[in-house]
Design a protein around this motif. Structure first.
Motif, PDB file in Angstrom:
ATOM      1  N   ARG A 144      -7.957  -2.004  -2.960  1.00  7.89           N
ATOM      2  CA  ARG A 144      -8.299  -1.051  -1.910  1.00  7.89           C
ATOM      3  C   ARG A 144      -9.541  -0.386  -1.744  1.00  7.89           C
ATOM      4  O   ARG A 144     -10.329  -0.361  -2.685  1.00  7.89           O
ATOM      5  N   VAL A 182      -1.046  -4.218  -1.748  1.00 10.10           N
ATOM      6  CA  VAL A 182       0.097  -3.882  -2.162  1.00 10.10           C
ATOM      7  C   VAL A 182       0.309  -2.325  -2.386  1.00 10.10           C
ATOM      8  O   VAL A 182       0.850  -1.668  -3.152  1.00 10.10           O
ATOM      9  N   TYR A 186       5.157   3.438   3.066  1.00  5.60           N
ATOM     10  CA  TYR A 186       6.006   4.720   3.294  1.00  5.60           C
ATOM     11  C   TYR A 186       4.866   5.753   3.147  1.00  5.60           C
ATOM     12  O   TYR A 186       4.965   6.598   3.952  1.00  5.60           O
ATOM     13  N   ASP A 187       4.208   5.990   1.954  1.00  6.70           N
ATOM     14  CA  ASP A 187       3.354   6.931   1.723  1.00  6.70           C
ATOM     15  C   ASP A 187       2.244   6.897   2.842  1.00  6.70           C
ATOM     16  O   ASP A 187       1.796   7.894   3.252  1.00  6.70           O
TER      17      ASP A 187
ATOM     18  N   PHE B 126      10.406   6.834 -13.979  1.00 12.30           N
ATOM     19  CA  PHE B 126      11.878   6.241 -13.568  1.00 12.30           C
ATOM     20  C   PHE B 126      11.553   5.399 -12.103  1.00 12.30           C
ATOM     21  O   PHE B 126      10.843   5.500 -11.237  1.00 12.30           O
ATOM     22  N   LYS B 129      12.830   4.401  -6.416  1.00 15.00           N
ATOM     23  CA  LYS B 129      12.390   4.716  -4.862  1.00 15.00           C
ATOM     24  C   LYS B 129      12.951   4.104  -4.073  1.00 15.00           C
ATOM     25  O   LYS B 129      13.372   4.557  -3.032  1.00 15.00           O
ATOM     26  N   SER B 134      12.130   7.816  -1.302  1.00 14.88           N
ATOM     27  CA  SER B 134      10.779   8.139  -1.273  1.00 14.88           C
ATOM     28  C   SER B 134      10.454   8.306  -2.730  1.00 14.88           C
ATOM     29  O   SER B 134      11.212   8.613  -3.850  1.00 14.88           O
ATOM     30  N   GLU B 135       9.121   8.164  -2.902  1.00 15.78           N
ATOM     31  CA  GLU B 135       8.457   8.365  -4.134  1.00 15.78           C
ATOM     32  C   GLU B 135       8.550   9.831  -4.757  1.00 15.78           C
ATOM     33  O   GLU B 135       8.791  10.007  -5.876  1.00 15.78           O
ATOM     34  N   GLU B 136       8.547  10.777  -3.735  1.00 12.20           N
ATOM     35  CA  GLU B 136       8.692  11.986  -4.221  1.00 12.20           C
ATOM     36  C   GLU B 136      10.130  12.230  -4.827  1.00 12.20           C
ATOM     37  O   GLU B 136      10.259  13.137  -5.906  1.00 12.20           O
ATOM     38  N   GLU B 141      13.368  12.857 -10.456  1.00 13.61           N
ATOM     39  CA  GLU B 141      13.793  12.475 -11.431  1.00 13.61           C
ATOM     40  C   GLU B 141      13.435  12.370 -12.701  1.00 13.61           C
ATOM     41  O   GLU B 141      13.855  12.661 -13.940  1.00 13.61           O
ATOM     42  N   GLU B 175       4.030  -1.445  -5.221  1.00 15.58           N
ATOM     43  CA  GLU B 175       3.627  -0.159  -5.921  1.00 15.58           C
ATOM     44  C   GLU B 175       4.849   0.553  -6.780  1.00 15.58           C
ATOM     45  O   GLU B 175       5.688   0.802  -6.209  1.00 15.58           O
ATOM     46  N   LYS B 183      -1.605  12.136  -6.357  1.00 15.64           N
ATOM     47  CA  LYS B 183      -0.436  12.735  -7.119  1.00 15.64           C
ATOM     48  C   LYS B 183      -0.244  13.179  -8.344  1.00 15.64           C
ATOM     49  O   LYS B 183      -0.086  14.190  -8.797  1.00 15.64           O
ATOM     50  N   LEU B 214      -5.346  -1.663  -7.105  1.00 16.38           N
ATOM     51  CA  LEU B 214      -6.082  -0.156  -6.980  1.00 16.38           C
ATOM     52  C   LEU B 214      -7.506  -0.447  -7.361  1.00 16.38           C
ATOM     53  O   LEU B 214      -7.913  -1.436  -7.899  1.00 16.38           O
ATOM     54  N   LYS B 218     -12.358   4.045  -8.804  1.00 21.59           N
ATOM     55  CA  LYS B 218     -12.193   5.565  -8.373  1.00 21.59           C
ATOM     56  C   LYS B 218     -10.769   6.199  -8.952  1.00 21.59           C
ATOM     57  O   LYS B 218     -10.869   7.295  -8.910  1.00 21.59           O
TER      58      LYS B 218
END
Lengths: 389, 312
Positions: A144, A182, A186-187, B126, B129, B134-136, B141, B175, B183, B214, B218
């Motif tokens: 990225r 990857v 959604y985010d 956990f 998703k 969603s990841e949130e 959880e 991911e 986050k 990734l 950064k």
């Protein structure tokens, strides 16, 4: 939502047959990917060629909704800036709403001034400039960069729009690039929300730059692109932009004799995405809903939509179920559908869509819709982790 | 200069922990990442198979690990970090298993960590998703679980380190939990504020980060002082291979496909003074026994290289 097919436009090539095939496949719109391989030579004839292409499209009743200029040139070159401004004018005259301007090898902040310099031209010509998400290639491995990070992209586009004083800039979401690095689509989508004007639909194996037909890249029946996250995200933001199919590698690997059939499949795939993303909008359209089916798809409907869009009842061709209740919903004979209101939608919750739709059409039932649980907003597991025990 | 560590898996064995720790010392390591997760494996847990290892009482566990503790001390190896068994929640498992994982395995893991005078324990979030949407929702959880173990960890003065993960369906990598650095920074800061102490930190796993593209520099720079421990290993960008850094190349120029320079820059940016710990057990399994010591020495020398580069 609109759908369009990509045409890889090389200067001085003829696209007459391709445009006809695209039209016959059902596409009313195209996206032009303009390639200037030799900037010095091609830029001289660029305007004329682009105008000529737009004329051909108009002649065949095909609308260009996006033009994307791919330049292998240092964007700090004034000649490049001039070419982009001329492209803006040509697009405007041809009612092409969007111009994608992607800079090569740039950092976000360094490109700010370049994009700002386009603002007055954009405003005069009523065009929206679209940026595109990308990733870096580290010796063959994709990672990225600023153009992948939704937070940075969002902030950058906000800065540009603030400078313009209106929404002059937006984003093309390139599904292929997201897949290569990857990232959580959604985010990404939630963060960028209505800045996403166009979704570039292409598949790849997650490791190589490929433009494949969606769903083509798979391993043992499992897709190599996270279509679930894409659909969930676009559904959540109620995406109402354009899908652009970019499957040039798949098309060119097939014989030209088979390409028209492939294009038709491509159009159906685009329509499938439109349908999936608009599923909840379909439910909203009606004052009430009834379902057809009492199996797993019905149960999945109830799990995800049962509270928000409770069905009046469901029906099934299995007589033994009539009069019973499943998940609190009565199962009736299909005959009960003859008494529903005109503002009630009938959603088929069964994979035998064609047969059941035929049955309902023969019964003169109106408002027939298809429900689908292939890409649900959540996948209910019975008793996740044993919590209900 | 940073200390160099490696995971104990496939080096330190229960029947003779001295031999393993001495080998680590001889190979150039001063620290170890104790692979507590080896005692209840993920492959078994995903099949809802739970062995009886953690049925041992606390006293029995301390007695079991006493030889390991003494052996590490004798070899002058500091067990600086540890890995809690994972997964710590099985979505398709029953209540009994998941309660056991939370109330018995997680709790006793913390006690074992304290027994070893180890400050950091790595915990997996956990993976929910796909089910929850969603990841949130997935993080909620995980946070419920963290709220359960946090008071115990606080009492034992252990820092819980969340690790960036990937998820997969079929053989397609996506991911996973704790991979969004913005986050995670917010969540770690918020939780530490709630508990009034630096109870939570982060474990950066280079292999997992590489699989999901990734930007190492950064990510690490954004983490800052929240980065407490590392899992250093390499892969081909396709599978989680846990191999030696610099091994994988792709393009004609044959340069590494993993951004090790970015990794070094990130650690320099934050003045990382923690342990450069390698999670490279599969390397040892791949080499014949006769070459295990040489392989370990080579890994340690890569650690020294990283340390030198960071301190320049």
């Amino acid at each position: 939502m609109q759908t369009a097919c990509t045409v890889k436009f090389k200067i001085s090539s003829d696209y007459a047959e391709e445009i006809i095939n695209i039209k016959e496949a059902g596409f009313d719109n195209v996206s032009l990917d303009v390639e200037l391989q030799n900037f010095e030579e091609d830029s001289i004839i660029f305007n004329g060629s682009l105008n000529s292409m737009f004329l051909k499209l108009r002649k065949n009743n095909v609308n260009p909704i996006l033009t994307k200029a791919i330049f292998s040139e240092d964007y700090k070159n004034n000649a490049y800036l001039t070419l982009v401004k001329e492209s803006i004018k040509i697009c405007s005259k041809s009612n092409c709403k969007y111009l994608a301007v992607s800079l090569l090898n740039e950092q976000l902040d360094e490109s700010l001034n370049f994009y700002r310099s386009l603002i007055s031209c954009i405003r005069e010509n009523n065009i929206t400039i679209l940026l595109e998400n990308k990733c870096n290639d580290i010796n063959g491995h994709f990672v990225r960069n600023d153009f992948s990070e939704p937070g940075k992209l969002n902030e950058f586009i906000d800065r540009l729009n603030k400078a313009a004083g209106y929404e002059a800039f937006g984003l093309i979401m390139d599904v292929g690039a997201s897949n290569l690095c990857v990232q959580d689509m959604y985010d990404f989508i939630i963060k960028l929300n209505n800045k996403i004007k166009v979704v570039r639909l292409r598949d790849n194996n997650g490791h190589d730059e490929e433009n494949l037909l969606p769903f083509i890249s798979s391993y043992k029946g499992v897709s190599k692109t996270d279509w679930l996250s894409l659909i969930r995200g676009l559904r959540k933001i109620e995406f109402d932009g354009a899908f652009i199919l970019d499957s040039s590698d798949t098309f060119h690997s097939f014989s030209p004799l088979l390409r028209p059939t492939l294009l038709k499949l491509g159009k159906e795939i685009c329509d499938y995405f439109v349908w999936q993303i608009g599923l909840e909008n379909l439910l909203k359209k009606y004052d009430s809903v009834v379902l057809f089916g009492a199996g797993n798809m019905f149960k999945n409907y109830m799990e995800v939509y049962g509270e928000k869009y409770p069905p009046l009842f469901t029906c099934d061709n299995n007589e033994k179920l009539w009069g019973s209740k499943i998940l609190g919903i009565e199962v009736k004979s299909p005959e009960a559908l003859k008494n529903i209101s005109e503002k009630c939608g009938v959603f088929i919750c069964n994979s035998y869509y064609s047969e059941i739709k035929q049955q309902l059409v023969e019964m003169n039932i109106r408002n027939i819709e298809l429900f689908n649980d292939e890409f649900l907003s959540a996948y209910p597991i019975d008793n996740i982790g044993g919590r209900n025990e | 200069m940073n200390k160099i560590g490696v995971q104990t898996k496939d080096v330190v064995y229960d029947n003779n922990p001295s031999e393993g720790f001495l080998m680590l010392k001889k190979s150039g390591f001063s620290c170890a990442d104790f692979s507590l997760n080896s005692y209840l494996t993920n492959t078994d847990l995903y099949l809802s198979k739970v062995n009886s290892f953690f049925d041992k009482s606390e006293e029995e566990l301390m007695n079991f690990f006493l030889p390991h503790k003494l052996a590490a001390k004798e070899a002058e190896i500091n067990i600086n970090q540890m890995h809690m068994p994972y997964p710590i929640f099985v979505p398709n498992g029953n209540r009994k298993i998941n309660d056991y994982l939370r109330e018995v395995v997680a709790t006793k893991s913390l006690k074992v960590c304290k027994f070893f005078d180890c400050k950091y324990i790595v915990v997996h979030g956990f993976k929910l998703k796909r089910y929850l949407g969603s990841e949130e929702d997935e993080w909620k959880e995980t946070e419920n679980f963290l709220d359960f173990i946090a008071p115990i960890a606080k009492d034992l003065e252990i820092t819980i380190c969340l690790e960036n993960l990937y998820a997969s369906f079929g053989n397609h990598i996506v991911e996973g939990p704790c991979s969004n650095v913005d986050k995670m920074v917010e969540r770690i800061d918020r939780l530490n504020s709630v508990y009034g102490t630096e109870l939570f930190g982060f474990c950066f796993d280079t292999g997992h980060a590489n699989l999901i593209g990734l930007d190492f520099e950064k990510f690490i720079t954004a983490l800052g002082k929240r980065l407490k421990v590392l899992h250093i290993h390499d892969n081909d960008g396709v599978s989680d291979l846990h191999k030696i850094p610099f091994i994988f190349t792709k393009a004609r120029e044959k340069n590494s496909t993993t951004d090790w320079p970015g990794f070094i820059r990130g650690l320099k940016n934050i003045n990382f003074n923690g342990v450069l710990s390698f999670e490279t057990a599969p390397v040892l399994g791949a080499f014949p026994d006769e070459l295990k010591s040489s392989a370990l020495s080579f890994i340690a020398s890569i650690g020294d290289y990283f340390s030198n580069e960071i301190s320049k």
